[in-house]
Scaffold this active site. Structure first.
Site, PDB file in Angstrom:
ATOM      1  N   HIS B  61       0.847  -1.199   0.000  1.00 19.25           N
ATOM      2  CA  HIS B  61       0.000   0.000   0.000  1.00 19.25           C
ATOM      3  C   HIS B  61       0.883   1.252   0.000  1.00 19.25           C
ATOM      4  CE1 HIS B  61      -4.124   1.620   1.414  1.00 19.25           C
ATOM      5  NE2 HIS B  61      -3.473   2.544   0.747  1.00 19.25           N
ATOM      6  N   HIS B  63       1.707   4.986  -1.915  1.00 22.79           N
ATOM      7  CA  HIS B  63       1.317   6.033  -2.871  1.00 22.79           C
ATOM      8  C   HIS B  63       2.595   6.664  -3.413  1.00 22.79           C
ATOM      9  CE1 HIS B  63      -2.950   5.771  -1.891  1.00 22.79           C
ATOM     10  NE2 HIS B  63      -2.568   5.612  -0.638  1.00 22.79           N
ATOM     11  N   LEU B  64       2.852   6.401  -4.676  1.00 23.50           N
ATOM     12  CA  LEU B  64       4.090   6.909  -5.279  1.00 23.50           C
ATOM     13  C   LEU B  64       3.848   8.183  -6.093  1.00 23.50           C
ATOM     14  CD1 LEU B  64       5.768   3.515  -6.226  1.00 23.50           C
ATOM     15  CD2 LEU B  64       6.431   5.081  -4.399  1.00 23.50           C
ATOM     16  N   ARG B  65       2.558   8.526  -6.242  1.00 24.87           N
ATOM     17  CA  ARG B  65       2.189   9.841  -6.794  1.00 24.87           C
ATOM     18  C   ARG B  65       2.643  10.099  -8.229  1.00 24.87           C
ATOM     19  NH1 ARG B  65      -1.304  10.129  -3.137  1.00 24.87           N
ATOM     20  NH2 ARG B  65      -0.835  11.004  -1.111  1.00 24.87           N
ATOM     21  N   ASN B  95      -4.382   5.561  -7.291  1.00 23.70           N
ATOM     22  CA  ASN B  95      -5.107   6.845  -7.221  1.00 23.70           C
ATOM     23  C   ASN B  95      -4.209   7.998  -7.633  1.00 23.70           C
ATOM     24  OD1 ASN B  95      -3.542   6.643  -4.888  1.00 23.70           O
ATOM     25  ND2 ASN B  95      -4.935   7.919  -3.691  1.00 23.70           N
ATOM     26  N   ASP B 152      -8.523   2.478  -4.099  1.00 21.65           N
ATOM     27  CA  ASP B 152      -8.065   3.105  -2.847  1.00 21.65           C
ATOM     28  C   ASP B 152      -8.115   4.624  -2.865  1.00 21.65           C
ATOM     29  OD1 ASP B 152      -6.927   3.108  -0.203  1.00 21.65           O
ATOM     30  OD2 ASP B 152      -5.126   3.894  -1.138  1.00 21.65           O
ATOM     31  N   HIS B 232      -5.983  -1.070   5.396  1.00 21.32           N
ATOM     32  CA  HIS B 232      -5.889  -0.186   6.574  1.00 21.32           C
ATOM     33  C   HIS B 232      -7.098  -0.203   7.515  1.00 21.32           C
ATOM     34  CE1 HIS B 232      -8.075   2.358   3.804  1.00 21.32           C
ATOM     35  NE2 HIS B 232      -7.024   2.888   3.231  1.00 21.32           N
ATOM     36  N   ASP B 305       0.616   2.655   3.767  1.00 16.14           N
ATOM     37  CA  ASP B 305      -0.239   3.724   3.237  1.00 16.14           C
ATOM     38  C   ASP B 305       0.581   5.017   3.119  1.00 16.14           C
ATOM     39  OD1 ASP B 305      -2.367   5.063   2.183  1.00 16.14           O
ATOM     40  OD2 ASP B 305      -3.585   5.067   4.004  1.00 16.14           O
ATOM     41  N   HIS B 309       2.543  14.316   0.849  1.00 17.07           N
ATOM     42  CA  HIS B 309       1.770  15.525   0.534  1.00 17.07           C
ATOM     43  C   HIS B 309       2.689  16.726   0.682  1.00 17.07           C
ATOM     44  CE1 HIS B 309      -2.200  13.873  -0.011  1.00 17.07           C
ATOM     45  NE2 HIS B 309      -2.087  13.162   1.096  1.00 17.07           N
TER      46      HIS B 309
END
Lengths: 327, 438
Positions: B61, B63-65, B95, B152, B232, B305, B309
């Site tokens: 899980h 997030h590599l953006r 996502n 997700d 999660h 997760d 940001h």
């Protein structure tokens, strides 16, 4: 528990001690007299700069704060942010830093997000931040001026001054808060303020407009609004916060008025001498009947008038308190 | 000349056994495991004294953006953070902008991932654009090696769409992973719903929003015979629901994050958006229930997760700031803490961080994922050399300014933790040594 706001911020009444509140009320007493003079001004904050930043529309609170600051001889920077850079995606930190760079001693701010004033206080720790309403969280000066107003009326009835009668006048008082409590920052501040002064606070609202986990609040919930009216020494009405989506929480305004509006008929249940408060602006005919709003036991206008000395007291304690500490 | 690596003096943590052993790596594989092996000449020795040697961590899980409109992090920097944290495989969440809902986009991310020292797998979107309406081309994505699908960031709200997705996915041999929050119940919420949110005037995300989705998907798994992975999970009741579903013999798996077993909702009191995450930080009682579930096996895996940001977005008011926090670089230390610190069973530790997630994401060598090496191994001769050397006695202070992601949104800044990744060997290469990238 915070025991004085002297030289600090005023972000919330939650966690403010009885002593801290009494200190503010007593300083406000001394400023009432100023407001009765022909020349309504004292030099207490001469040379100090108070920025008034309202991220949310407001007329009465803003006017009240700016009047208070001017009567203390502070310079007022009034910034309309609601329509400026914030809409372009500027962060809260950048907005505040820009204003701070102009050289300010205090920020009076209103924001649509809960906690925004506390966040800002972290960005500018050298400036006093005074919360003029943050989202659904707190509206501390409203809670203070409500307590102040009730104390003043009760003192008059006892033939004393508020200072002589002291805050004990509020002990065991029955305070009923009615309406959209869920979305109301005024309710959260009133519950804290009246609670700190030893009053019993009861809440009355349609089930959907009570806050989540209301059992954890330092207040009880009225089973029956009509009975609660007979119990109350003070009734505080709240506006239905339609801009926060309250409309969807009740089937219709008509039904809200029918179940929880202070209609003329219901007002007859009130004890003789029971007082009616409203933070304004009122929706006449919704939460309060127009005739009831103008009754002799309505203290709505006194609330507005008392807003100025209370805000003078808060500004004075927060800002002048800073100076004495620095000297 | 291929470099021969000798991991010397550590304790090798197998699925059943924990025993002192050296590990020799050559040509990307483990060529010898045993105590006091002779070090052949022309070998690079990796000192593992006092350390656990186990299969490299697998994050299912992350997030590599990338791709996205405003890239606050990249696959490359995310992989560096992962390596520092002991990860050898990351499963990139879909996502992104645009969402990873087609073979072309999956191929793009796999291609960028192949340039990193780690294995970067992709979770594809269940529905087109993650809109929850029509099915994304799961078979085409599965052909590229995608084994996990999720929308997700949000749940597949419509039960008929989720049912259809489960029945479609079943013969493909892939697993659907659900972000368990009923957005119609949690919508607009910024923190856990309860006494604290009520007092702070923040709209709450109730525990029930998660639990209803868990209940629904357990029943949909029963109805369809499909495989569901719960992402999660955060509440005590979700753990009970999971136990009951297992008892029925349903194919459900679950992860918890490192932050949900080490942080609770009281941190939101100061309105600092660094603590804002979806699902939200819950109560102290929930944290305790999650920790029990980690130990007793109710929870299969720990995921990060990991959600970078930008600083400006975390300077917004609490209700406006985006949810999410960094995780890759400090997850292992936090799992060690949640498993009881000195009482931590190393086998459970590696089950949670490597073996179970590799099984869930089908990244073991027996799964033969397309173009990727095998993960979550038993550390035996012949296994692909994805290993982590973890020092369970090293104490260190987390510093947001020393992280390898492009952003610094960790809620653990200045926290003192115990347990640090000393070295990471990914695909046979020493990528982290003495806690630094090589």
């Amino acid at each position: 528990m915070t025991s004085s706001i002297r030289g600090t911020n005023l972000l919330s009444l939650d966690g403010l001690s009885r002593d801290a509140i009494v200190e503010i009320l007593e300083v406000a007493d001394s400023f009432v007299e100023v407001n009765r003079r022909t020349i309504k001004k004292v030099p207490a904050l001469k040379g100090r700069v108070v920025a008034s930043i309202f991220f949310e529309e407001s007329t009465r609170t803003r006017l009240s704060f700016e009047t208070a600051a001017k009567r203390l001889s502070a310079d007022v920077l009034s910034l309309a942010v609601a329509s400026s850079s914030v809409k372009k995606g500027e962060s809260l930190r950048d907005t505040i830093s820009t204003i701070d760079a102009l050289g300010i001693d205090a920020v009076v701010m209103r924001h649509g997000s809960s906690g925004a004033a506390l966040q800002v206080s972290r960005y500018v720790p050298h400036v006093s931040v005074i919360n003029a309403g943050d989202g659904q969280h707190q509206h501390p000066t409203q809670g203070l001026l409500d307590v102040y107003t009730i104390r003043e009326v009760l003192a008059e009835r006892h033939g004393t001054t508020g200072r002589e009668g002291g805050a004990d006048l509020l002990r065991d008082l029955h305070v009923l808060i009615v309406g959209d409590i869920r979305h109301s920052r005024v309710a959260r501040s009133d519950v804290a303020a009246f609670g700190a002064m030893g009053a019993h606070v009861r809440l009355a609202a349609p089930g959907s407009l009570l806050p989540d986990d209301v059992a954890s609040w330092p207040a009880d919930v009225a089973n029956d609004f009509d009975e609660a009216l007979e119990w109350a020494d003070v009734v505080g009405l709240l506006r239905l916060q339609k801009e926060r989506g309250s409309g969807a929480y009740v089937p219709s305004l008509r039904e809200f008025t029918r179940t929880h509006g202070l209609t003329a008929e219901r007002a007859r249940r009130l004890r003789p001498g029971a007082l009616i408060m409203h933070p304004g602006p009122m929706n006449r005919g919704v939460e309060i009947d127009s005739r009831v709003a103008d009754q002799a036991n309505s203290v709505v206008e006194r609330q507005v008038a008392n807003g100025v000395p209370i805000r003078m007291a808060v500004l004075y304690l927060c800002v002048a308190g800073l100076a004495s500490g620095a000297e | 000349m291929t470099t021969r690596l000798v991991v010397r003096g550590g304790v090798v943590v197998g699925p059943k056994t924990v025993a002192p052993a050296d590990v020799v790596i050559e040509g990307g594989r483990i060529t010898a495991v045993g105590e006091n092996l002779d070090v052949p000449s022309r070998s690079r020795v990796v000192d593992a004294s006092g350390c656990w040697v186990g299969p490299g961590f697998v994050d299912i899980h992350t997030h590599l953006r990338e791709p996205s409109v405003n890239e606050c992090d990249t696959i490359e920097s995310g992989a560096r953070a992962g390596a520092i944290g002991g990860y050898c495989a990351l499963v990139a969440m879909p996502n992104t902008e645009p969402a990873l809902d087609s073979a072309a986009l999956v191929a793009y991310v796999l291609q960028l991932g192949a340039r990193t020292p780690l294995d970067v797998a992709v979770a594809g979107a269940i529905t087109k654009g993650r809109l929850g309406e029509s099915l994304a081309p799961m078979a085409e994505m599965a052909a590229l090696g995608v084994r996990l699908f999720t929308d997700d960031g949000r749940a597949v709200d419509d039960p008929s769409v989720m049912r259809r997705a489960l029945t479609y996915a079943k013969p493909l041999g892939v697993r659907l992973a659900q972000h368990c929050e009923d957005e119609r119940l949690a919508g607009g919420g910024a923190m856990n719903e309860g006494a604290l949110s009520s007092r702070l005037g923040l709209v709450g995300r109730p525990a029930l929003a998660e639990e209803l989705m868990v209940m629904r998907d357990i029943e949909l798994a029963a109805l369809t015979g499909g495989s569901v992975h719960f992402m999660h999970l955060t509440t005590a009741r979700s753990m009970d629901l999971l136990r009951a579903a297992r008892a029925r013999g349903l194919d459900v798996t679950a992860e918890v994050t490192a932050h949900h077993v080490t942080l609770d909702e009281s941190l939101c009191e100061g309105f600092d958006p660094i603590y804002k995450v979806h699902p939200p930080l819950r109560t102290v009682a929930d944290v305790a229930a999650l920790r029990r579930a980690l130990v007793d096996g109710t929870v299969d895996a720990v995921a990060t997760d990991h959600a970078p940001h930008s600083p400006e977005s975390k300077d917004l008011p609490f209700d406006e700031a985006p949810p999410g926090m960094l995780g890759l670089e400090h997850a292992a230390a936090l799992v060690y803490e949640a498993l009881g610190g000195g009482d931590c069973d190393p086998r459970r530790f590696f089950d949670l961080l490597s073996r179970a997630p590799a099984r869930i994401a089908q990244l073991r060598s027996s799964d033969q994922p397309v173009g990727l090496s095998g993960h979550g191994s038993d550390v035996l001769v012949g296994d692909d050399a994805n290993l982590v050397i973890f020092d369970p006695s090293s104490q260190w202070r987390i510093n947001r300014d020393a992280l390898h992601s492009r952003t610094a949104n960790t809620p653990y800044h200045e926290r003192l933790v115990i347990g640090r990744v000393r070295a990471t060997i990914a695909k046979g290469h020493l990528v982290v040594e003495d806690g630094e990238l090589t």
